[in-house]
Design an enzyme around this catalytic site. Structure first.
Site, short mmCIF file in Angstrom:
data_model
loop_
_atom_site.label_atom_id
_atom_site.label_comp_id
_atom_site.label_asym_id
_atom_site.label_seq_id
_atom_site.Cartn_x
_atom_site.Cartn_y
_atom_site.Cartn_z
N GLY A 139 0.83 -1.21 0.00
CA GLY A 139 0.00 0.00 0.00
C GLY A 139 0.85 1.25 0.00
O GLY A 139 1.05 1.87 1.05
N SER A 185 -1.91 -4.03 -6.05
CA SER A 185 -1.98 -5.35 -6.70
C SER A 185 -2.34 -6.41 -5.67
O SER A 185 -1.82 -6.39 -4.55
CB SER A 185 -0.64 -5.72 -7.33
OG SER A 185 -0.18 -4.70 -8.18
N GLU A 187 12.11 -4.17 -5.14
CA GLU A 187 11.07 -4.25 -6.17
C GLU A 187 11.67 -4.00 -7.55
O GLU A 187 11.39 -4.72 -8.50
CB GLU A 187 9.97 -3.23 -5.87
CG GLU A 187 8.83 -3.30 -6.87
CD GLU A 187 7.62 -2.47 -6.47
OE1 GLU A 187 7.74 -1.63 -5.56
OE2 GLU A 187 6.56 -2.67 -7.08
C1 LIG Z 1 1.71 -3.33 -12.93
C2 LIG Z 1 1.66 -2.33 -11.80
C3 LIG Z 1 1.55 -2.77 -10.49
C4 LIG Z 1 1.49 -1.84 -9.44
N1 LIG Z 1 1.33 -2.33 -8.17
C5 LIG Z 1 1.29 -1.45 -7.14
C6 LIG Z 1 1.12 -1.93 -5.81
O1 LIG Z 1 0.98 -3.14 -5.58
N2 LIG Z 1 1.11 -1.04 -4.79
C7 LIG Z 1 1.26 0.30 -5.00
O2 LIG Z 1 1.31 1.05 -4.02
N3 LIG Z 1 1.38 0.80 -6.26
C8 LIG Z 1 1.39 -0.05 -7.33
N4 LIG Z 1 1.51 0.44 -8.62
C9 LIG Z 1 1.52 1.88 -8.84
C10 LIG Z 1 2.86 2.45 -9.28
O3 LIG Z 1 3.79 2.43 -8.23
C11 LIG Z 1 2.60 3.87 -9.80
O4 LIG Z 1 1.76 3.74 -10.94
C12 LIG Z 1 3.88 4.58 -10.20
O5 LIG Z 1 4.64 4.89 -9.07
C13 LIG Z 1 3.60 5.87 -11.01
O6 LIG Z 1 2.72 6.69 -10.31
P1 LIG Z 1 1.39 7.28 -11.00
O7 LIG Z 1 0.65 6.13 -11.64
O8 LIG Z 1 0.67 8.10 -9.99
O9 LIG Z 1 1.88 8.18 -12.21
P2 LIG Z 1 2.38 9.70 -12.11
O10 LIG Z 1 3.29 9.88 -10.96
O11 LIG Z 1 1.19 10.58 -12.22
O12 LIG Z 1 3.26 9.78 -13.43
C14 LIG Z 1 2.66 9.91 -14.73
C15 LIG Z 1 3.78 10.17 -15.73
O13 LIG Z 1 4.48 11.38 -15.40
C16 LIG Z 1 5.88 11.12 -15.26
N5 LIG Z 1 6.46 11.93 -14.17
C17 LIG Z 1 5.92 12.14 -12.94
N6 LIG Z 1 6.76 12.92 -12.20
C18 LIG Z 1 7.86 13.17 -12.98
C19 LIG Z 1 9.09 13.88 -12.78
N7 LIG Z 1 9.39 14.49 -11.64
N8 LIG Z 1 9.97 13.92 -13.81
C20 LIG Z 1 9.71 13.30 -15.00
N9 LIG Z 1 8.57 12.62 -15.24
C21 LIG Z 1 7.67 12.54 -14.25
C22 LIG Z 1 5.98 9.63 -14.93
O14 LIG Z 1 7.22 9.07 -15.31
C23 LIG Z 1 4.84 9.05 -15.77
O15 LIG Z 1 5.25 8.85 -17.08
C24 LIG Z 1 1.55 -0.45 -9.69
C25 LIG Z 1 1.64 0.00 -11.03
C26 LIG Z 1 1.68 -0.91 -12.07
C27 LIG Z 1 1.75 -0.40 -13.47
#
Ligand SMILES: Cc1cc2nc3c(=O)[nH]c(=O)nc-3n(C[C@H](O)[C@H](O)[C@H](O)COP(=O)(O)OP(=O)(O)OC[C@H]3O[C@@H](n4cnc5c(N)ncnc54)[C@H](O)[C@@H]3O)c2cc1C
Length: 403
Positions: A125, A159, A242
């Site tokens: 989480g 997940s 991870e």
């Molecule tokens: C298959 C999968 C499994 C997952 N499982 C889990 C889980 O079990 N538990 C959990 O807690 N989370 C989980 N996640 C979530 C994952 O950790 C987040 O999706 C990830 O950290 C990105 O965050 P976000 O989706 O909020 O995207 P955002 O942070 O909104 O990013 C969107 C885009 O903007 C870019 N971006 C953002 N900030 C910057 C910056 N400073 N500089 C350059 N580019 C930037 C990112 O690279 C990305 O391309 C999972 C995700 C996936 C795809």
């Protein structure tokens, strides 16, 4: 770099290969349900010293001295035979190494053995709506009330939350402290009153992701890993594990073999597609990328076996970044080979397999799933920032509110 293992290691490999001839199970054991067979063979692997090799015996591991070369040979041979070895999902892969580093003796004895045995499943989480890459901005709160933490807020993209018995997660426990200093790492039972888990449908057809809502959820006060406000530092350790898991070259090689199986099986103009020059060029190009990742992994292994931990960090980050892109290329080529069959293949509801077998369903599933790993555990842009700033010493990227 010496790419041979040496006689001592090859003798170990031969001994391991002999052990692995015990898989698949035979006779009455082969009639047991699949997960029971896997549990049995994994237990034998622990007893023989191959599975959870360097985890102390008192916590359910094999209690052997860690050796990166032995570990690699084990990884190679288990992958080759498809035998059930280390399960490296959220529990054994992420939480157990973190507990070994930061847990109290009581926490280790209570949580590690059932987690390794597969009896206690975990979910992670961390992410919240609006707090993914900028994770330290998370808002889900935990307030200490007597002998319990009381949790309110929401997690997202969790997940396997529906199968999990426990969540390890990050919660804001010190609202007046700075962004990073106000976070604690808590272990929360998923059957606690006030937890609401809602599945999110993915394009693969499965519902692996979930939203998790907390409404006055109680978890015992001693379910904290480390001290109050240390959660950020501890979460960095989990994230390192991870990224290492996601950028796993053995998984990438397995995907590549799956794609080759499709290329051999698919016919184009009456001949196997693998004989077509255009396809051969594309396969050769992708194989070059696959080998780059494998070689970088060997660099990391060499540094690790010399005890040069800091030399390992940069290749590890690069492998996560690069191998997730290569897996996308491999999956995309497999999908192109499937052609119309891939396009017309049904998306199977709740199909949570990451199937490397080269079946039509596996190929389509891999293609759809392959876009996820480059986001999970830190999106590629963030990896690039870390490599640039910490690895190459470039100036820091602009961050909102000093994150
Ligand atoms: C298959 C999968 C499994 C997952 N499982 C889990 C889980 O079990 N538990 C959990 O807690 N989370 C989980 N996640 C979530 C994952 O950790 C987040 O999706 C990830 O950290 C990105 O965050 P976000 O989706 O909020 O995207 P955002 O942070 O909104 O990013 C969107 C885009 O903007 C870019 N971006 C953002 N900030 C910057 C910056 N400073 N500089 C350059 N580019 C930037 C990112 O690279 C990305 O391309 C999972 C995700 C996936 C795809």
């Amino acid at each position: 770099m010496n790419l041979t293992y040496g006689p001592e290691y090859e003798a170990f490999r031969a001994e391991l290969q002999e052990f692995l001839r015990g898989w698949p199970l035979q006779g009455d054991e082969a009639k047991l349900p699949r997960n029971e067979q896997e549990r049995l063979f994994r237990k034998r692997g622990i007893e023989a010293g191959y599975v959870y090799r360097s985890i102390p015996a008192e916590y359910g591991g094999a209690g052997r001295q860690s050796d990166p070369l032995y570990d690699r040979i084990i990884q190679e041979e288990y992958a080759r035979t498809g035998a059930p070895g280390n399960r490296l999902n959220q529990g054994p892969g992420l939480l157990v190494p973190t507990l070994l580093d930061f847990g109290t003796e009581e926490q280790k004895r209570r949580f590690i053995p059932p987690t390794l045995a597969g009896e206690m499943q975990w979910c992670q989480g961390y992410s919240e709506p609006g707090s993914g890459s900028d994770l330290a901005s998370l808002q889900t709160s935990a307030r200490l009330d007597g002998d319990h933490w009381v949790i309110n807020g929401q997690k997202i993209w969790t997940s396997n939350a529906r199968e999990a018995h426990y969540m390890f997660g990050l919660f804001r426990t010190e609202p007046d402290a700075g962004k990073h200093a106000g976070i604690s790492y808590l272990l929360v039972p998923m059957d606690a009153e006030g937890i609401d888990v809602r599945p999110l449908k993915q394009m693969t057809g499965s519902e692996e992701f979930n939203e998790v809502f907390f409404n006055d959820v109680h978890t015992p006060a001693d379910h904290i890993l480390g001290k109050r406000g240390e959660g950020w530092t501890i979460s960095r350790a989990t994230l390192r594990h991870e990224r290492n898991l996601i950028g796993n070259p053995a998984l990438m090689r397995q995907q590549f073999e799956m794609m080759l199986a499709i290329a051999r099986r698919t016919e184009r103009g009456g001949r196997p597609a693998i004989e077509e020059p255009g396809i051969r060029d594309r396969i050769a190009e992708v194989e070059g990328f696959v080998r780059c990742v494998e070689t970088t992994n060997l660099r990391m292994l060499s540094a690790e076996s010399r005890g040069e931990a800091m030399q390992v960090m940069l290749p590890m980050m690069m492998i996560k970044l690069y191998s997730t892109q290569v897996m996308e290329r491999v999956a995309s080529l497999a999908y192109d080979l499937l052609g119309g069959d891939g396009l017309l293949a049904p998306i199977v509801e709740n199909d949570s397999i990451y199937d490397g077998s080269g079946t039509l369903r596996g190929g389509v599933h891999n293609f759809l799933y392959s876009m996820g790993p480059s986001i999970a555990g830190g999106a590629s842009n963030i990896q690039r920032n870390i490599i640039g700033e910490r690895g190459l010493g470039l100036p820091r990227d602009l961050r909102p509110s000093g994150g």
